[in-house]
Design an enzyme around this catalytic site. Sequence first.
Site, PDB file in Angstrom:
ATOM      1  N   ASN A  32       0.714  -1.314  -0.249  1.00 55.48           N
ATOM      2  CA  ASN A  32      -0.183   0.121   0.127  1.00 55.48           C
ATOM      3  C   ASN A  32       0.788   1.084  -0.263  1.00 55.48           C
ATOM      4  OD1 ASN A  32      -1.818   2.329   0.495  1.00 55.48           O
ATOM      5  ND2 ASN A  32      -2.176   1.248   2.423  1.00 55.48           N
ATOM      6  N   LYS A  62       0.367   4.117  -0.538  1.00 61.23           N
ATOM      7  CA  LYS A  62      -0.682   5.280  -0.109  1.00 61.23           C
ATOM      8  C   LYS A  62      -0.066   6.569  -0.553  1.00 61.23           C
ATOM      9  CE  LYS A  62      -0.494   3.608   4.988  1.00 61.23           C
ATOM     10  NZ  LYS A  62      -0.461   3.558   6.262  1.00 61.23           N
ATOM     11  N   HIS A 106      -9.841   0.624   3.700  1.00 61.39           N
ATOM     12  CA  HIS A 106      -8.680   0.700   4.641  1.00 61.39           C
ATOM     13  C   HIS A 106      -8.802   2.073   6.258  1.00 61.39           C
ATOM     14  CE1 HIS A 106      -4.832   2.793   6.098  1.00 61.39           C
ATOM     15  NE2 HIS A 106      -3.893   1.235   5.172  1.00 61.39           N
ATOM     16  N   GLU A 112      -7.444   4.320   7.125  1.00 63.41           N
ATOM     17  CA  GLU A 112      -6.484   5.855   6.766  1.00 63.41           C
ATOM     18  C   GLU A 112      -8.294   6.801   6.442  1.00 63.41           C
ATOM     19  OE1 GLU A 112      -3.879   5.768   4.621  1.00 63.41           O
ATOM     20  OE2 GLU A 112      -3.236   4.902   7.181  1.00 63.41           O
ATOM     21  N   GLU A 168      -5.495  -4.256  10.060  1.00 59.96           N
ATOM     22  CA  GLU A 168      -4.582  -4.043  10.793  1.00 59.96           C
ATOM     23  C   GLU A 168      -4.959  -3.243  11.407  1.00 59.96           C
ATOM     24  OE1 GLU A 168      -2.695  -2.471   7.038  1.00 59.96           O
ATOM     25  OE2 GLU A 168      -4.570  -1.112   6.759  1.00 59.96           O
ATOM     26  N   GLY A 223       2.331   2.821  10.620  1.00 61.62           N
ATOM     27  CA  GLY A 223       2.764   3.636  10.276  1.00 61.62           C
ATOM     28  C   GLY A 223       3.637   4.156  11.947  1.00 61.62           C
ATOM     29  N   SER A 281       2.981  -1.674  10.121  1.00 62.52           N
ATOM     30  CA  SER A 281       4.073  -1.668  10.827  1.00 62.52           C
ATOM     31  C   SER A 281       4.874  -3.447  10.454  1.00 62.52           C
ATOM     32  CB  SER A 281       4.629  -1.087  12.565  1.00 62.52           C
ATOM     33  OG  SER A 281       4.186  -0.051  12.486  1.00 62.52           O
TER      34      SER A 281
HETATM   35  P1  PGA Z   1       2.206   0.017   7.548  1.00 61.01           P
HETATM   36  O1  PGA Z   1       1.444   0.819   6.712  1.00 61.01           O
HETATM   37  O2  PGA Z   1       3.205  -0.113   7.300  1.00 61.01           O
HETATM   38  O3  PGA Z   1       3.535   2.021   7.354  1.00 61.01           O
HETATM   39  O4  PGA Z   1       2.189   0.422   9.172  1.00 61.01           O
HETATM   40  C1  PGA Z   1       0.137  -0.373   6.650  1.00 61.01           C
HETATM   41  C2  PGA Z   1      -1.088  -0.097   6.464  1.00 61.01           C
HETATM   42  O5  PGA Z   1      -1.608   1.345   6.419  1.00 61.01           O
HETATM   43  O6  PGA Z   1      -1.292  -0.448   5.758  1.00 61.01           O
END
Ligand code: PGA
Length: 255
Positions: A10, A12, A99, A101, A171, A177, A216
């Site tokens: 992803n 983003k 997601h 976000e 997640e 993140g 992460s």
């Molecule tokens: P990350 O993001 O690996 O940077 O924690 C994962 C995601 O949001 O899909």
Amino acid sequence: MNRRAIVAANWKMNGSLALVNSMVSELNNVTLNENVEVVVCPSFPYLAAFSLASANANLAEAFSLGAQNLNEHAKGAFTGEISTSMLQEVGVSYVILGHSERRSIYNESSSLVAHKVKTALDAGLKPILCIGESEDERVAEKTETVLAAQLQPVIDEIGIERFTDVVIAYEPVWAIGTGKTASPEMAQATHQFIREFIAKVDENVAVKLPLLYGGSVNATNCEELFAQADIDGGLIGGASLKADEFKVICSAAKG
Ligand code: PGA
């Protein structure tokens, strides 16, 4: 049973044409285990370029292209939105939906996410449905209630049989993140809950359902996470932007 494993990137709102081209050539020499698929999900403007670069490089069939969102309508006056047919025309076969976000920053409700999952499936796209609890919800021991409330509207909307074409990514929002990964044991326990939740409706669907962990994941922790019985790969954010690290994660997945 051997479920297929998936590692999805992803990106983003990151990346560039330069990253598209360098990633395709790097992925061309990654070794994958059997029954593993890699899905790269760049931003909309880079999807066509990724498709073209993959075709030119003869990237193996195990590599697919995914989008990070779609609009739930087929077409029309929806300025700034992207439809399933547009995505498919440029070679997209997966789409990340729900997601955290999108849920938290853009107020996407679980019922809107369910509509989007149906739209994707109706068009023949495979949804990567994201679910997860916040830190407060985890602390308040509401994780299972939250996950159930995110899953149920999708089950109600599409029916359990269609989950054979769905991938679920668990997640925990507090791990995205932040560098705070769920421990392999905690992730496994939650994945087991999700699989059992689906199994209560249809055991056969649950056994085959790929359940990805996200939050992460990096080159150091991926092996232990992927070794868990109910973790079938990962949804990778930050670490998917660095080819060297992403390749290690792809190679660690086992189907
Ligand atoms: P990350 O993001 O690996 O940077 O924690 C994962 C995601 O949001 O899909």
